[in-house]
Design a protein around this motif. Structure first.
Motif, mmCIF file in Angstrom:
data_model
loop_
_atom_site.group_PDB
_atom_site.id
_atom_site.type_symbol
_atom_site.label_atom_id
_atom_site.label_comp_id
_atom_site.label_asym_id
_atom_site.label_seq_id
_atom_site.Cartn_x
_atom_site.Cartn_y
_atom_site.Cartn_z
ATOM 1 N N LYS A 1 0.845 -1.219 -0.052
ATOM 2 C CA LYS A 1 -0.033 0.047 -0.088
ATOM 3 C C LYS A 1 0.964 1.284 0.167
ATOM 4 O O LYS A 1 2.038 1.217 0.377
ATOM 5 N N ALA A 2 0.325 2.370 -0.471
ATOM 6 C CA ALA A 2 1.199 3.598 -0.426
ATOM 7 C C ALA A 2 1.522 4.142 0.673
ATOM 8 O O ALA A 2 0.800 3.972 1.712
ATOM 9 N N GLY A 3 2.791 4.608 0.833
ATOM 10 C CA GLY A 3 2.942 5.203 2.165
ATOM 11 C C GLY A 3 2.522 6.586 2.417
ATOM 12 O O GLY A 3 1.591 7.097 1.792
ATOM 13 N N VAL A 4 3.109 7.449 3.181
ATOM 14 C CA VAL A 4 2.496 8.745 3.462
ATOM 15 C C VAL A 4 3.532 9.593 2.456
ATOM 16 O O VAL A 4 4.596 9.537 2.461
ATOM 17 N N THR A 5 2.606 10.401 1.796
ATOM 18 C CA THR A 5 3.081 11.371 0.897
ATOM 19 C C THR A 5 3.275 12.839 1.085
ATOM 20 O O THR A 5 2.326 13.229 1.550
ATOM 21 N N GLN A 6 4.298 13.294 0.891
ATOM 22 C CA GLN A 6 4.630 14.920 1.468
ATOM 23 C C GLN A 6 4.824 15.491 0.145
ATOM 24 O O GLN A 6 6.092 14.852 -0.583
ATOM 25 N N THR A 7 4.542 16.495 -0.131
ATOM 26 C CA THR A 7 4.900 17.600 -1.289
ATOM 27 C C THR A 7 4.864 18.858 -0.883
ATOM 28 O O THR A 7 4.247 19.404 -0.022
ATOM 29 N N SER A 24 -0.325 13.493 2.421
ATOM 30 C CA SER A 24 -1.399 12.394 2.162
ATOM 31 C C SER A 24 -1.205 11.271 3.061
ATOM 32 O O SER A 24 0.033 10.595 2.584
ATOM 33 N N PRO A 25 -1.827 11.074 3.868
ATOM 34 C CA PRO A 25 -1.803 9.913 4.762
ATOM 35 C C PRO A 25 -1.973 8.539 4.127
ATOM 36 O O PRO A 25 -2.311 8.447 2.938
ATOM 37 N N ILE A 26 -1.596 7.455 4.836
ATOM 38 C CA ILE A 26 -1.893 6.173 4.294
ATOM 39 C C ILE A 26 -3.682 6.093 4.262
ATOM 40 O O ILE A 26 -4.114 6.398 5.035
ATOM 41 N N SER A 27 -3.841 5.350 3.322
ATOM 42 C CA SER A 27 -5.267 5.207 3.068
ATOM 43 C C SER A 27 -6.017 4.535 4.420
ATOM 44 O O SER A 27 -5.448 3.417 4.933
ATOM 45 N N ARG A 73 -6.408 14.321 4.022
ATOM 46 C CA ARG A 73 -5.334 14.848 3.491
ATOM 47 C C ARG A 73 -4.933 16.177 4.281
ATOM 48 O O ARG A 73 -6.063 16.618 4.847
ATOM 49 N N SER A 74 -3.905 16.581 4.814
ATOM 50 C CA SER A 74 -3.599 17.665 5.517
ATOM 51 C C SER A 74 -2.574 18.765 4.874
ATOM 52 O O SER A 74 -1.755 18.164 4.021
ATOM 53 N N GLU A 75 -2.598 19.765 5.209
ATOM 54 C CA GLU A 75 -1.945 20.840 4.849
ATOM 55 C C GLU A 75 -1.487 21.814 6.136
ATOM 56 O O GLU A 75 -2.065 21.577 6.964
ATOM 57 N N MET A 76 -0.230 22.147 5.989
ATOM 58 C CA MET A 76 0.273 23.194 7.092
ATOM 59 C C MET A 76 0.851 24.409 6.332
ATOM 60 O O MET A 76 1.251 24.270 5.202
ATOM 61 N N ASN A 77 0.468 25.470 6.952
ATOM 62 C CA ASN A 77 0.696 26.564 6.475
ATOM 63 C C ASN A 77 1.823 27.409 7.501
ATOM 64 O O ASN A 77 1.707 27.463 8.594
ATOM 65 N N VAL A 78 2.701 28.102 6.780
ATOM 66 C CA VAL A 78 3.416 28.957 7.717
ATOM 67 C C VAL A 78 3.599 30.416 6.953
ATOM 68 O O VAL A 78 3.975 30.442 5.983
ATOM 69 N N SER A 79 3.020 31.211 7.916
ATOM 70 C CA SER A 79 3.070 32.521 7.225
ATOM 71 C C SER A 79 4.239 33.688 7.771
ATOM 72 O O SER A 79 4.878 33.150 8.707
ATOM 73 N N THR A 80 4.828 34.650 7.022
ATOM 74 C CA THR A 80 5.810 35.668 7.565
ATOM 75 C C THR A 80 6.731 34.722 7.776
ATOM 76 O O THR A 80 7.210 34.627 8.947
ATOM 77 N N LEU A 81 7.289 34.010 6.841
ATOM 78 C CA LEU A 81 8.583 33.065 7.109
ATOM 79 C C LEU A 81 9.764 33.775 7.735
ATOM 80 O O LEU A 81 9.858 34.893 7.460
ATOM 81 N N CYS A 91 5.733 14.950 8.273
ATOM 82 C CA CYS A 91 4.246 14.492 8.446
ATOM 83 C C CYS A 91 4.081 12.895 9.034
ATOM 84 O O CYS A 91 4.691 11.938 8.399
ATOM 85 N N ALA A 92 3.038 12.516 9.889
ATOM 86 C CA ALA A 92 3.130 11.278 10.325
ATOM 87 C C ALA A 92 1.539 10.881 10.261
ATOM 88 O O ALA A 92 0.788 11.892 10.709
#
Lengths: 115, 111
Positions: A1-7, A24-27, A73-81, A91-92
């Protein structure tokens, strides 16, 4: 099965910009957690999402935020780097029970460099 | 607050020698403990998950033991190979599913 995918795998951003990372987590896994890894601080917990709700949050400033979609699926955002945000972001995913009963599977990470 | 420590921070052994990696934690009321491997610049690969009710867990050349009462876990890697060179991390979750990691042990297996 597909693993955890980070982009993406790598990102270079300028101070003051914002960035969005995807995971994108494991199904079938409903819990997604985010960690920041730096040489000086090691691995630090950012937040955890379960069924589209933030269930736990670490000690990071409000510039760090996240969300989870209905497909887990999850996203994280960082503003004002800032330069100090340069790190490997990991990601886990897990099935989602309490106490991480089934353990965690990590993605390959996104290397963020802030210049 | 849970604290996890891994000593030594770095280890160098000749190929074929057995590896013994240590992990200690301050709060013995853990639910489980997970060992990971990390190659430079890469993500974490799960090696073994040992539940609080278990004393040990095995996978191939890897064996992890857990002693909750003393707050320790040990990862044994038999007959080390150069491909075992990596950083090894242990982690324990709290009730909120947050993992607390040790600082890791960087292992170099010399051919």
């Amino acid at each position: 099965k597909a693993g955890v995918t980070q982009t993406p795998r790598y990102l270079i951003k300028t101070r003051g910009q914002q960035v969005t990372l995807s995971c994108s987590p494991i199904s079938g896994h409903r819990s997604v957690s985010w960690y920041q890894q730096t040489p000086g601080q090691g691995l630090q917990f950012l937040f955890e999402y379960f069924s589209e709700t933030q269930r736990n949050k670490g000690n990071f400033p409000g510039r760090f935020s996240g969300r989870q979609f209905s497909n887990s699926r999850s996203e994280m955002n960082v503003s004002t780097l800032e330069l100090g945000d340069s790190a490997l972001y990991l990601c886990a995913s897990s099935l989602g029970g309490t106490h991480a009963l089934y353990g965690y599977t990590f993605g390959s990470g996104t290397r963020l460099t802030v210049v | 607050k849970q604290e996890v420590t891994q000593i030594p921070a770095a280890l160098s052994v000749p190929e074929g020698e057995n590896l013994v990696l240590n992990c200690s934690f301050t709060d013995s009321a853990i639910y489980n403990l997970q060992w990971f491997r990390q190659d430079p610049g890469k993500g974490l690969t799960s090696l073994l998950l040992i539940q609080s009710s278990q004393r040990e867990q095995t996978s191939g050349r890897l064996n992890a033991s857990l002693d909750k009462s003393s707050g320790r876990s040990t990862l044994y890697i038999a007959a080390s190979q150069p491909g075992d060179s990596a950083t090894y991390l242990c982690a324990v979750p709290d009730a909120g599913n947050k993992l607390t990691f040790g600082g890791g042990t960087r292992v170099l297996v010399k051919p």
